[in-house]
Scaffold this active site. Sequence first.
Site, PDB file in Angstrom:
ATOM      1  N   GLU A 272       0.659  -1.293  -0.086  1.00 23.23           N
ATOM      2  CA  GLU A 272      -0.117  -0.071  -0.048  1.00 23.23           C
ATOM      3  C   GLU A 272       0.748   1.292  -0.198  1.00 23.23           C
ATOM      4  OE1 GLU A 272      -3.642   2.231   2.288  1.00 23.23           O
ATOM      5  OE2 GLU A 272      -3.734  -0.062   1.866  1.00 23.23           O
ATOM      6  N   ASP A 276       0.868   4.078  -3.107  1.00 18.06           N
ATOM      7  CA  ASP A 276       0.517   5.374  -2.720  1.00 18.06           C
ATOM      8  C   ASP A 276       1.707   6.307  -3.346  1.00 18.06           C
ATOM      9  OD1 ASP A 276      -1.799   4.897  -1.328  1.00 18.06           O
ATOM     10  OD2 ASP A 276      -0.667   5.080   0.547  1.00 18.06           O
ATOM     11  N   SER A 475      -7.284   2.387  -2.577  1.00 17.93           N
ATOM     12  CA  SER A 475      -6.071   2.934  -2.170  1.00 17.93           C
ATOM     13  C   SER A 475      -5.297   3.193  -3.469  1.00 17.93           C
ATOM     14  CB  SER A 475      -5.212   1.671  -1.490  1.00 17.93           C
ATOM     15  OG  SER A 475      -5.985   1.530  -0.485  1.00 17.93           O
ATOM     16  N   ASP A 517     -18.539  10.368 -17.025  1.00 20.34           N
ATOM     17  CA  ASP A 517     -19.703   9.846 -16.400  1.00 20.34           C
ATOM     18  C   ASP A 517     -19.484   8.187 -16.398  1.00 20.34           C
ATOM     19  OD1 ASP A 517     -21.774   9.608 -14.564  1.00 20.34           O
ATOM     20  OD2 ASP A 517     -23.155  10.327 -16.295  1.00 20.34           O
ATOM     21  N   VAL A 518     -19.567   7.380 -15.381  1.00 18.24           N
ATOM     22  CA  VAL A 518     -19.671   6.026 -15.254  1.00 18.24           C
ATOM     23  C   VAL A 518     -21.165   5.748 -14.950  1.00 18.24           C
ATOM     24  CG1 VAL A 518     -18.658   3.908 -14.152  1.00 18.24           C
ATOM     25  CG2 VAL A 518     -17.251   6.045 -14.373  1.00 18.24           C
ATOM     26  N   GLY A 539     -25.426   5.391 -12.525  1.00 22.05           N
ATOM     27  CA  GLY A 539     -26.237   5.770 -13.451  1.00 22.05           C
ATOM     28  C   GLY A 539     -25.760   7.069 -13.799  1.00 22.05           C
ATOM     29  N   GLY A 541     -25.124  11.118 -14.257  1.00 22.37           N
ATOM     30  CA  GLY A 541     -25.002  11.974 -13.024  1.00 22.37           C
ATOM     31  C   GLY A 541     -24.285  11.398 -11.837  1.00 22.37           C
ATOM     32  N   ASP A 543     -23.673   9.307  -8.386  1.00 20.50           N
ATOM     33  CA  ASP A 543     -24.125   8.249  -7.697  1.00 20.50           C
ATOM     34  C   ASP A 543     -23.424   7.759  -6.455  1.00 20.50           C
ATOM     35  OD1 ASP A 543     -22.259   6.201  -8.942  1.00 20.50           O
ATOM     36  OD2 ASP A 543     -22.983   6.796 -10.600  1.00 20.50           O
TER      37      ASP A 543
END
Length: 563
Positions: A272, A276, A475, A517-518, A539, A541, A543
């Site tokens: 980790e 980072d 992470s 947008d996903v 969806g 916009g 979420d």
Amino acid sequence: MGLQARFLGLLALVIAGKCTHSPEPDQRWMLPPGWVSLGRVDPEEELSLTFALKQQNLDRLSELVQAVSDPSSPRYGKYLTLEDVAELVQPSPLTLRTVQKWLLAAGARDCHSVTTQDFLTCWLSVRQAELLLPGAEFHRYVGGPAKTHIIRSPHPYQLPQALAPHVDLVAGLHRFPPLSSPRQRPEPQGVGPVGLHLGVTPSVLRQRYNLTARDVGSGTTNNSQACAQFLEQYFHNSDLTEFMRLFGSSFAHQASVARVVGKQGRGRAGIEASLDVEYLMSAGANISTWVYSSPGRHEAQEPFLQWLLLLSNESSLPHVHTVSYGDDEDSLSSVYIQRVNTEFMKAAARGLTLLFASGDTGAGCWSVSGRHKFRPSFPASSPYVTTVGGTSFKNPFLVTNEVVDYISGGGFSNVFPQPSYQEEAVAQFLKSSSHLPPSSYFNASGRAYPDVAALSDGYWVVSNMVPIPWVSGTSASTPVFGGILSLINEHRLLNGRPPLGFLNPRLYQQHGAGLFDVTHGCHESCLNEEVEGQGFCSGPGWDPVTGWGTPNFPALLKTLLNP
């Protein structure tokens, strides 16, 4: 010595009576998996405790954060200095005198405050600490990947009733360091067409998020960024060098971190910590980078809180901070959560951008009185941080559109009410989503998160000089988004603008401008018949899985460059 003994005897008589109160009545005690008790600590052994003193003018601080973070405000970008914050929130003279006299009578020594004077860290013997805090009983525990030793009390503590108006809590008694580590997933099966990639690297990220070789720090500003690492998570500079040799040849970058704050151990590097540093410095390429490394190394200190104290004691700090720490909201006392949230508010007032990983357990799950509910995470649920969720490529071998990474944390806080800056976006999601879980599973009026997202699946990391594939988790997405914000700060500073500061009010006003947008995919949750392992779904916009979406650097730069 005799005088001190008399003081302690008198103190014991006073606090052993009924005039005490519990500062953290809802702090649950549970020995986390992987930790073992080694028994009581010797009464003469010394430990360090941190006392959180009552602050002042928090309503005014909240107003100022709103003013300096809202682009429509005439005060936008006019951040407070550390001295301004100290003058605003520092405890009253009565609080300072009362607490200092109480600690002196108990035999506390070598007490250190911070610039804002709202935290006091002191050394006491275990015997003195147990007299000072009735009910506390200090034990030593060992656990974690590095077999870390810590001192904690399995029993609740009390404070004299007379201290109730002056002390919020005493840190270093109950909370265990969270074990946060990215997942290493198996390699996806199948073979992609020509142009495939074999895992996420800086070049893949730069291609997906439209960063060119020119999109790096100029080296002419005071721009800086930082990541924080806890629980014996160390990075090795040799790993960073090897990572950049393998994956950083196509863009200018810095060869080493500019500053390490805290103790940098000589043990094995943590995946980790390596993740980072390597991805903050490759996304925010050629920008001065600090690493806060396991601050608060004494056994009785809480590393996360010690990091916050460092922020309260430094007048000049990096503009962007990325953190992968997280705990279940319900595992922390409400006093602790609110106090930490105030520290985030102080940082926002100073123009710091704090990004936290949304977590890797989807919506989470726990049982309350026999009923399942989703389990939000903190600090991801704080209204004063920007929380980063996770995505995957639709085709794991191609740089394509992104979909939800099913582990991406997200949901609604059970502690914090919904801030005004996101009410419209959340209402639209709740109104338009066709896959909402039952309303009993979440608090629809709570702070909703995440705010944004980035790729969190299938990263290459170099740790202990070994390239490791398919490392996953938020992470990874958090330092990537943080590095991209640092590049935007670079342009703002070059144009005479202040750094972005607390991003959320502006982010929600712009309704996702500058972000991909996903809109496909759901994250995981309770494995029961009612929801069948499905939490929220993405969806159009905003979420509560991917927030507003993932960065499109040129468009996001255009959106955030001015004013």
